[in-house]
Enzyme design. Sequence first.
Site, PDB file in Angstrom:
ATOM      1  N   GLU A 156      -3.380  18.118 -11.230  1.00 20.43           N
ATOM      2  CA  GLU A 156      -3.372  18.722 -12.393  1.00 20.43           C
ATOM      3  C   GLU A 156      -4.531  19.349 -12.357  1.00 20.43           C
ATOM      4  OE1 GLU A 156      -1.414  16.765 -15.278  1.00 20.43           O
ATOM      5  OE2 GLU A 156      -3.107  16.991 -17.406  1.00 20.43           O
ATOM      6  N   HIS A 184       1.748  18.131 -26.307  1.00 22.08           N
ATOM      7  CA  HIS A 184       1.396  16.754 -26.144  1.00 22.08           C
ATOM      8  C   HIS A 184       0.660  15.922 -27.088  1.00 22.08           C
ATOM      9  CE1 HIS A 184       4.658  16.671 -23.238  1.00 22.08           C
ATOM     10  NE2 HIS A 184       4.638  15.718 -22.915  1.00 22.08           N
ATOM     11  N   ARG A 207      -0.740  22.521 -14.147  1.00 22.59           N
ATOM     12  CA  ARG A 207       0.203  21.477 -14.552  1.00 22.59           C
ATOM     13  C   ARG A 207      -0.160  20.915 -16.022  1.00 22.59           C
ATOM     14  NH1 ARG A 207       2.308  16.653 -11.118  1.00 22.59           N
ATOM     15  NH2 ARG A 207       4.012  15.113 -13.051  1.00 22.59           N
ATOM     16  N   ARG A 266       0.885  -1.105   0.275  1.00 20.48           N
ATOM     17  CA  ARG A 266       0.251   0.270  -0.438  1.00 20.48           C
ATOM     18  C   ARG A 266       0.532   1.605   0.369  1.00 20.48           C
ATOM     19  NH1 ARG A 266      -3.661  -3.055   4.630  1.00 20.48           N
ATOM     20  NH2 ARG A 266      -5.271  -3.984   2.196  1.00 20.48           N
ATOM     21  N   HIS A 314       9.798   9.660 -27.804  1.00 19.88           N
ATOM     22  CA  HIS A 314       8.038  10.525 -27.380  1.00 19.88           C
ATOM     23  C   HIS A 314       8.863  11.720 -26.970  1.00 19.88           C
ATOM     24  CE1 HIS A 314       5.544  12.286 -23.842  1.00 19.88           C
ATOM     25  NE2 HIS A 314       6.885  12.389 -23.283  1.00 19.88           N
ATOM     26  N   LYS A 355       4.574  12.394 -11.438  1.00 20.40           N
ATOM     27  CA  LYS A 355       3.792  11.302 -12.152  1.00 20.40           C
ATOM     28  C   LYS A 355       3.940  10.026 -12.738  1.00 20.40           C
ATOM     29  CE  LYS A 355       0.515  14.595 -14.210  1.00 20.40           C
ATOM     30  NZ  LYS A 355       0.473  15.150 -15.706  1.00 20.40           N
ATOM     31  N   HIS A 387       1.058  13.708 -29.257  1.00 25.15           N
ATOM     32  CA  HIS A 387       0.245  11.875 -28.862  1.00 25.15           C
ATOM     33  C   HIS A 387      -0.316  11.022 -30.459  1.00 25.15           C
ATOM     34  CE1 HIS A 387      -2.199   9.144 -26.580  1.00 25.15           C
ATOM     35  NE2 HIS A 387      -3.233   9.364 -27.701  1.00 25.15           N
ATOM     36  N   LYS A 429       9.167  23.110 -13.650  1.00 28.90           N
ATOM     37  CA  LYS A 429       9.100  21.804 -12.960  1.00 28.90           C
ATOM     38  C   LYS A 429       8.406  21.795 -11.698  1.00 28.90           C
ATOM     39  CE  LYS A 429       7.083  17.173 -13.770  1.00 28.90           C
ATOM     40  NZ  LYS A 429       6.789  16.881 -15.033  1.00 28.90           N
ATOM     41  N   ASN A 478       2.025  19.419 -20.826  1.00 22.76           N
ATOM     42  CA  ASN A 478       1.192  19.134 -21.664  1.00 22.76           C
ATOM     43  C   ASN A 478       1.750  19.333 -23.409  1.00 22.76           C
ATOM     44  OD1 ASN A 478       0.740  16.753 -20.426  1.00 22.76           O
ATOM     45  ND2 ASN A 478      -0.812  17.738 -19.834  1.00 22.76           N
ATOM     46  N   GLU A 533      11.535  18.247 -24.542  1.00 22.66           N
ATOM     47  CA  GLU A 533      11.284  18.919 -23.174  1.00 22.66           C
ATOM     48  C   GLU A 533      11.534  20.203 -22.462  1.00 22.66           C
ATOM     49  OE1 GLU A 533       8.366  17.894 -22.244  1.00 22.66           O
ATOM     50  OE2 GLU A 533       8.642  15.135 -22.620  1.00 22.66           O
TER      51      GLU A 533
HETATM   52  P1  NAD Z   1      13.729   5.756 -21.662  1.00 22.50           P
HETATM   53  O1  NAD Z   1      13.858   5.117 -19.705  1.00 22.50           O
HETATM   54  O2  NAD Z   1      13.608   4.649 -22.263  1.00 22.50           O
HETATM   55  O3  NAD Z   1      15.821   5.963 -21.784  1.00 22.50           O
HETATM   56  C1  NAD Z   1      16.199   5.398 -23.248  1.00 22.50           C
HETATM   57  C2  NAD Z   1      17.348   4.427 -23.636  1.00 22.50           C
HETATM   58  O4  NAD Z   1      18.527   5.063 -22.696  1.00 22.50           O
HETATM   59  C3  NAD Z   1      16.775   3.348 -23.106  1.00 22.50           C
HETATM   60  O5  NAD Z   1      17.528   2.201 -23.672  1.00 22.50           O
HETATM   61  C4  NAD Z   1      17.403   3.768 -21.821  1.00 22.50           C
HETATM   62  O6  NAD Z   1      18.367   1.788 -21.288  1.00 22.50           O
HETATM   63  C5  NAD Z   1      18.667   4.020 -22.011  1.00 22.50           C
HETATM   64  N1  NAD Z   1      19.821   4.575 -21.115  1.00 22.50           N
HETATM   65  C6  NAD Z   1      19.259   5.731 -19.637  1.00 22.50           C
HETATM   66  N2  NAD Z   1      19.843   6.167 -19.802  1.00 22.50           N
HETATM   67  C7  NAD Z   1      21.345   6.099 -20.675  1.00 22.50           C
HETATM   68  C8  NAD Z   1      22.342   6.607 -19.902  1.00 22.50           C
HETATM   69  N3  NAD Z   1      22.766   7.270 -18.794  1.00 22.50           N
HETATM   70  N4  NAD Z   1      23.690   6.122 -20.754  1.00 22.50           N
HETATM   71  C9  NAD Z   1      23.313   5.264 -21.676  1.00 22.50           C
HETATM   72  N5  NAD Z   1      21.779   4.647 -22.050  1.00 22.50           N
HETATM   73  C10 NAD Z   1      21.161   5.634 -20.849  1.00 22.50           C
HETATM   74  O7  NAD Z   1      13.229   6.918 -21.579  1.00 22.50           O
HETATM   75  P2  NAD Z   1      13.165   8.262 -21.248  1.00 22.50           P
HETATM   76  O8  NAD Z   1      13.170   9.234 -22.596  1.00 22.50           O
HETATM   77  O9  NAD Z   1      13.928   8.702 -20.603  1.00 22.50           O
HETATM   78  O10 NAD Z   1      11.758   8.137 -20.777  1.00 22.50           O
HETATM   79  C11 NAD Z   1      10.520   8.306 -21.633  1.00 22.50           C
HETATM   80  C12 NAD Z   1       9.001   7.124 -20.898  1.00 22.50           C
HETATM   81  O11 NAD Z   1       9.216   8.747 -19.240  1.00 22.50           O
HETATM   82  C13 NAD Z   1       8.010   7.501 -21.347  1.00 22.50           C
HETATM   83  O12 NAD Z   1       7.903   5.660 -21.064  1.00 22.50           O
HETATM   84  C14 NAD Z   1       7.310   8.073 -21.327  1.00 22.50           C
HETATM   85  O13 NAD Z   1       5.688   8.666 -21.454  1.00 22.50           O
HETATM   86  C15 NAD Z   1       7.731   8.975 -19.666  1.00 22.50           C
HETATM   87  N6  NAD Z   1       7.730  10.356 -19.091  1.00 22.50           N
HETATM   88  C16 NAD Z   1       7.555  10.137 -17.860  1.00 22.50           C
HETATM   89  C17 NAD Z   1       6.587  11.947 -17.293  1.00 22.50           C
HETATM   90  C18 NAD Z   1       6.241  11.560 -15.836  1.00 22.50           C
HETATM   91  O14 NAD Z   1       5.640  12.830 -15.718  1.00 22.50           O
HETATM   92  N7  NAD Z   1       6.338  10.781 -15.225  1.00 22.50           N
HETATM   93  C19 NAD Z   1       7.167  12.608 -18.208  1.00 22.50           C
HETATM   94  C20 NAD Z   1       7.354  12.600 -19.425  1.00 22.50           C
HETATM   95  C21 NAD Z   1       7.726  11.505 -19.845  1.00 22.50           C
HETATM   96  N1  GLY Z   2       5.910  15.589 -17.878  1.00 24.85           N
HETATM   97  C1  GLY Z   2       3.992  16.459 -17.634  1.00 24.85           C
HETATM   98  C2  GLY Z   2       3.674  16.170 -16.176  1.00 24.85           C
HETATM   99  O1  GLY Z   2       4.862  16.645 -15.580  1.00 24.85           O
HETATM  100  O2  GLY Z   2       2.698  16.206 -15.525  1.00 24.85           O
END
Ligand code: NAD
Ligand code: GLY
Length: 366
Positions: A237, A249, A242, A121, A267, A143, A253, A227, A246, A185
Amino acid sequence: MQSLTVDLGARSYPILIGDGLIADIGRHVAPRLRRPRTMIVTDRHVAPHYLATVEASLAAANIATASLILDPGEGSKSWAGLAQLTEWLIGEGVERSDHVIALGGGVIGDLVGFACSIVKRGCAFIQMPTTLLAQVDSSVGGKTAINVAAGKNLIGAFHQPTLVVIDPATLATLPRRELGAGYAEVVKYGLIDDAAFFVWCENNGAALLEGDSAARHKAIAHSVSAKARIVAADERETQDIRALLNLGHSFGHALEAETGYSDKLLHGEAVAAGMALAHRFSAANGLCPTVDADRVRAHLAAVCLPYDLASAGVDADGATLAGHMAHDKKVRGGKLPLILTRGIGQSFVTDAFGLDAVADFLDGER
Ligand code: NAD
Ligand code: GLY
């Protein structure tokens, strides 16, 4: 080392930024633990570069560790990935007061955060982001989510980390394309409400992408500070504050859905094209000067990011793309709120435009 705070009352947490911080993580984690033990979750791309350093730093602080190395990529942000991770945490005897460490990009951060929101939990977790996207956006704000068959991030929770440790030096091993996707971003923060920062991006973006360490520090600190401010003002949001994060986005999307959420369009690349389209849509509707929309396109093109449908590799018609947007999780009361703009740094939320208008606009963009 620079320290910022996400101000959420009793759930406030620090964001630490500094080169080499992962080698010093034990010192920052130790005071938070009720028992000298933690669990690290990472992926197969990140582990060879950084896991041993993190483990050694924790060991030096007399903290025992267990580590799980997951497959890289969106596939791990799934029911299967969640089952694997939660079963592992329980098998390792995780306690609510433990702080699980997410070492990786947004995939690892989102998955670990969601797992920690439900295991026993809810247990605590620490973000150690290693992609630019995660360092400037996803590691802050709480998030968390996994993807399901019906779409990305549809199952999730708000669950804030207890600490975010950003080591920009980890970007040295990140592939250039991933760096670019994260940079989109960064640009977003300028376009939302900070025209001066967009000018900084125009002047420094290329250097940042080429490895300029000072530029990376400045971009990361400025972005997470923005942020943190936005999250503190509207954590869940609910107030159209917040939601500004987006920007790009909704259009993005549609592009991601059309390219199958695949390596064809990352992305952040979709967000880049989406931001350019949001500016052009605003200009086409007399909301924003065309010269501002042109500047956005020019900067994205200059740093080799997609800036329109063609450069995003999308040839679908407007109705198809608007159809993807209709399935966006942000739809409320049957309407999709769009983040549009009155100019660079002047974005706002509106539901004044129907998807028919968006479809016509996108047909014109083909
Ligand atoms: P990711 O986590 O897939 O990383 C991208 C690639 O880089 C992967 O292959 C990973 O293994 C590799 N990698 C990571 N760090 C590395 C490093 N230092 N050296 C070498 N390789 C490395 O992708 P991302 O772009 O970091 O994140 C995308 C995800 O984030 C999506 O799922 C998206 O929905 C999510 N996201 C979430 C939020 C939120 O607010 N929670 C905001 C934006 C995006
Ligand atoms: N990446 C969008 C949010 O955190 O709200």
